[in-house]
Scaffold this motif. Structure first.
Motif, short mmCIF file in Angstrom:
data_model
loop_
_atom_site.label_atom_id
_atom_site.label_comp_id
_atom_site.label_asym_id
_atom_site.label_seq_id
_atom_site.Cartn_x
_atom_site.Cartn_y
_atom_site.Cartn_z
N MET A 44 0.85 -1.18 0.00
CA MET A 44 0.00 0.00 0.00
C MET A 44 0.89 1.24 0.00
O MET A 44 1.90 1.28 0.67
N VAL A 45 0.55 2.21 -0.78
CA VAL A 45 1.42 3.38 -0.92
C VAL A 45 0.65 4.65 -0.58
O VAL A 45 -0.48 4.84 -1.02
N ASN A 46 1.31 5.50 0.24
CA ASN A 46 0.85 6.87 0.33
C ASN A 46 -0.47 7.11 1.03
O ASN A 46 -1.43 7.59 0.44
N ARG A 47 -0.55 6.76 2.28
CA ARG A 47 -1.70 7.24 3.05
C ARG A 47 -1.20 8.51 3.72
O ARG A 47 -0.11 8.56 4.26
N GLU B 289 -1.61 3.70 -4.52
CA GLU B 289 -1.62 2.33 -5.05
C GLU B 289 -1.85 1.32 -3.92
O GLU B 289 -1.25 1.42 -2.86
N VAL B 290 -2.74 0.39 -4.17
CA VAL B 290 -2.99 -0.69 -3.21
C VAL B 290 -3.15 -1.98 -4.00
O VAL B 290 -3.30 -1.95 -5.23
N GLU B 291 -3.16 -3.09 -3.28
CA GLU B 291 -3.46 -4.35 -3.97
C GLU B 291 -4.94 -4.31 -4.37
O GLU B 291 -5.30 -4.45 -5.52
N SER B 292 -5.81 -4.13 -3.37
CA SER B 292 -7.24 -4.03 -3.65
C SER B 292 -7.89 -3.21 -2.52
O SER B 292 -7.60 -3.45 -1.35
N THR B 293 -8.74 -2.29 -2.90
CA THR B 293 -9.43 -1.48 -1.87
C THR B 293 -10.36 -2.37 -1.03
O THR B 293 -10.70 -2.01 0.09
N MET B 294 -10.73 -3.55 -1.57
CA MET B 294 -11.64 -4.44 -0.83
C MET B 294 -10.99 -4.91 0.47
O MET B 294 -11.65 -5.00 1.50
N GLU B 295 -9.68 -5.23 0.40
CA GLU B 295 -9.02 -5.77 1.59
C GLU B 295 -8.91 -4.71 2.68
O GLU B 295 -9.14 -5.00 3.86
N THR C 243 -3.05 -3.15 -7.73
CA THR C 243 -2.18 -4.16 -8.36
C THR C 243 -2.87 -5.53 -8.37
O THR C 243 -2.49 -6.41 -9.13
N GLY C 244 -3.89 -5.71 -7.50
CA GLY C 244 -4.61 -6.98 -7.47
C GLY C 244 -6.11 -6.74 -7.41
O GLY C 244 -6.79 -7.37 -6.60
N GLY C 245 -6.59 -5.85 -8.28
CA GLY C 245 -8.03 -5.53 -8.29
C GLY C 245 -8.84 -6.79 -8.58
O GLY C 245 -8.45 -7.61 -9.41
N ARG C 246 -9.96 -6.93 -7.87
CA ARG C 246 -10.77 -8.15 -8.02
C ARG C 246 -12.13 -7.84 -8.61
O ARG C 246 -12.76 -6.85 -8.27
N GLY C 247 -12.57 -8.72 -9.51
CA GLY C 247 -13.91 -8.62 -10.05
C GLY C 247 -14.77 -9.74 -9.49
O GLY C 247 -14.31 -10.51 -8.63
N ARG D 101 -12.57 -13.03 -10.85
CA ARG D 101 -11.83 -12.53 -12.02
C ARG D 101 -10.99 -11.33 -11.59
O ARG D 101 -11.35 -10.62 -10.66
N PRO D 102 -9.88 -11.09 -12.30
CA PRO D 102 -9.12 -9.88 -11.97
C PRO D 102 -9.83 -8.65 -12.51
O PRO D 102 -10.62 -8.75 -13.47
N TRP D 103 -9.61 -7.51 -11.89
CA TRP D 103 -10.15 -6.24 -12.40
C TRP D 103 -8.95 -5.34 -12.68
O TRP D 103 -8.30 -4.84 -11.76
#
Ligand code: BTN
Length: 338
Positions: free
Chosen positions: A1-4, A102-108, A130-134, A138-140
Motif C-alpha cells: 500500500m502506498v501513500n496514506r 496504489e494498493v493491492e485491492s481497496t476491498m481488503e 495491483t490486485g483488483g478483483r472482479g 476474475r481480476p479487475w
C-alpha cells in the motif's frame, strides 16, 4: 500500500488531529479558489484560525500532493490542481475518505476497516490497484485514470436483504452518470453498468453478518473514467472514450457518495426494486446466467424483493438465481451487450 497521508487510529478512522488537518487543507484550497486570485497568508490564517507558519506548512503539503500553488509577495495563488480524490477534495467527507495512490485491492483495506469498526460511508479509494478483483474471482484491471473504491455500508437489514445495498449502489451510479455526464447508463443484472454497448463500471460486494443482522456490506466499484480499458474484445468502455474528453474522478466520486448516502438514508425497502427496474437492461431479454455451480438459460422475467433474478426456462418453469454472471443473448450476442 502506498501513500496514506494522515494518521489513522485503530486501523479504521482518522485521528482528530488528522481530521483537523484535512479540513484545513480543504479550507485553504477553497479560499484560494479556482480563479487564480492571490490570497494573502494573513487572510487564510485569519479565516481558518491557524498561524501563518501552519498555513505555509499546509501549502507545502498541498504542493507535494500535486497542487500548483505559486507563492507571491502578496500571497498564494492556485494555478492548477490534480484530479486526485484526496479526503480534503471531497467536502463534507473529510473524516471518511481514505485515499491511496496504489494498493493491492481497496476491498481488503475496507474489510479490515469495517471489521474493526469504521463508520458507515467510509470510502477507500485508490488511483491504481495491483490486485483488483472482479466478481467470480476474475481480476479487475485497475490502471491509472480509472476510479477504484470501496464504500462501507451498515444497512439495518437482515443478511437476506443485503443484496439491496448492492442494487441501490448500481441504481445510484447509473443516475449519477446520467445526471452529471448525460450518459444513458443502464444496469445489467445484477449490477454491471452499461453504456453505448460497453461495460462502463462493475460492482462487487462483500457482506459480514452477526446472527440476523448485517454487520457491513462493502461495495467495491470500478469505473472506467479516463483510462483506456483493456482491448475492445472485453466489451469495456470508458467515460472519456464516450464523451471525447477527460472528466473529474473526484467529482464523480463526490457525486456518487452524496447520492448513495441519501439513498441509503431513505431505506432499502421494496421501492428500490422499482428504481432498479427503471434503469435495468436485462428484464425481457434472453439470458444465460453462469454461476460457479450452474448455468441457467431462458428469459429474464423479473427480480424478486431482494434482487434475485427470475428466469423463465424454455421448459416453462421459473428459476430464481441469486448471483452469477449474466450474459444477454441475441441482438449482438455479447457478454456486455445492452
Ligand atoms: C465486476 O464487474 O466483476 C466487479 C468489479 C469490481 C471492481 C472494483 S474496483 C474497486 C474494488 N476493489 C477491487 O479489487 N474490486 C472492486
Amino acid at each position: 500500500m502506498v501513500n496514506r497521508h494522515f494518521m489513522v487510529v485503530n486501523h479504521n478512522r482518522y485521528s482528530r488531529a488528522a481530521v483537523r488537518s484535512i479540513k484545513t487543507r480543504g479550507g485553504i484550497v477553497a479560499l484560494l479558489g479556482r480563479g487564480g486570485a492571490v490570497v494573502s497568508g494573513e487572510a487564510i490564517s485569519g479565516r481558518l484560525g491557524i498561524s501563518r507558519v501552519s498555513v505555509w506548512k499546509h501549502i507545502r503539503k498541498l504542493q507535494a500532493a500535486g497542487y500548483r500553488i505559486e507563492s507571491t509577495p502578496k500571497g498564494y495563488r492556485l494555478l492548477d490542481w490534480p484530479d486526485i480524490p484526496y479526503p480534503w477534495a471531497i467536502p463534507g467527507r473529510e473524516g471518511l475518505v481514505h485515499h491511496f495512490s496504489e494498493v493491492e485491492s481497496t476491498m481488503e483495506i475496507a474489510r479490515e476497516m469495517a471489521r474493526t469498526g469504521c463508520p458507515a460511508m467510509t470510502a477507500v479509494v485508490a488511483d491504481r490497484q495491483t490486485g483488483g478483483r472482479g466478481r467470480l474471482r476474475r481480476p479487475w484491471v485497475s490502471e491509472a485514470g480509472g476510479l477504484y473504491f470501496t464504500v462501507v455500508t451498515r444497512p439495518e437489514v437482515g443478511p437476506q436483504q443485503s443484496g439491496r445495498a448492492n442494487l441501490a449502489a448500481s441504481v445510484v451510479l447509473a443516475q449519477v452518470l446520467s445526471d452529471q455526464y448525460g450518459i444513458a447508463a443502464r444496469v445489467k443484472w445484477p449490477n454491471d453498468i452499461l453504456a453505448a454497448g460497453g461495460k462502463l463500471a462493475g460492482l462487487l460486494s462483500e457482506m459480514d453478518a452477526e446472527a440476523d443482522r448485517v454487520s457491513f456490506v462493502n461495495i467495491g466499484i470500478g469505473v472506467n473514467v479516463n483510462n483506456v480499458p483493456p482491448p475492445v474484445a472485453s466489451g469495456a468502455v470508458s467515460i472519456r472514450q464516450m464523451l471525447g474528453e477527460a472528466v473529474s474522478r473526484t467529482e464523480l466520486l463526490a457525486g456518487f457518495l452524496d447520492r448513495f448516502q441519501a439513498r441509503l438514508a431513505a431505506g432499502l425497502d421494496a421501492e428500490l426494486i422499482g428504481e432498479w427496474k427503471a434503469v435495468n437492461a436485462t428484464l425481457g431479454r434472453q439470458v444465460k446466467v453462469v454461476t460457479t455451480r450452474q448455468q441457467v438459460e431462458g428469459t429474464a422475467v423479473d427480480v424478486d424483493e431482494n434482487g434475485a433474478l427470475i428466469v423463465e426456462t424454455p421448459a416453462g418453469g421459473r428459476q430464481t438465481v441469486f448471483y452469477g454472471d449474466c450474459f444477454h443473448i441475441g441482438k449482438g450476442e455479447s457478454a456486455f451487450s445492452d
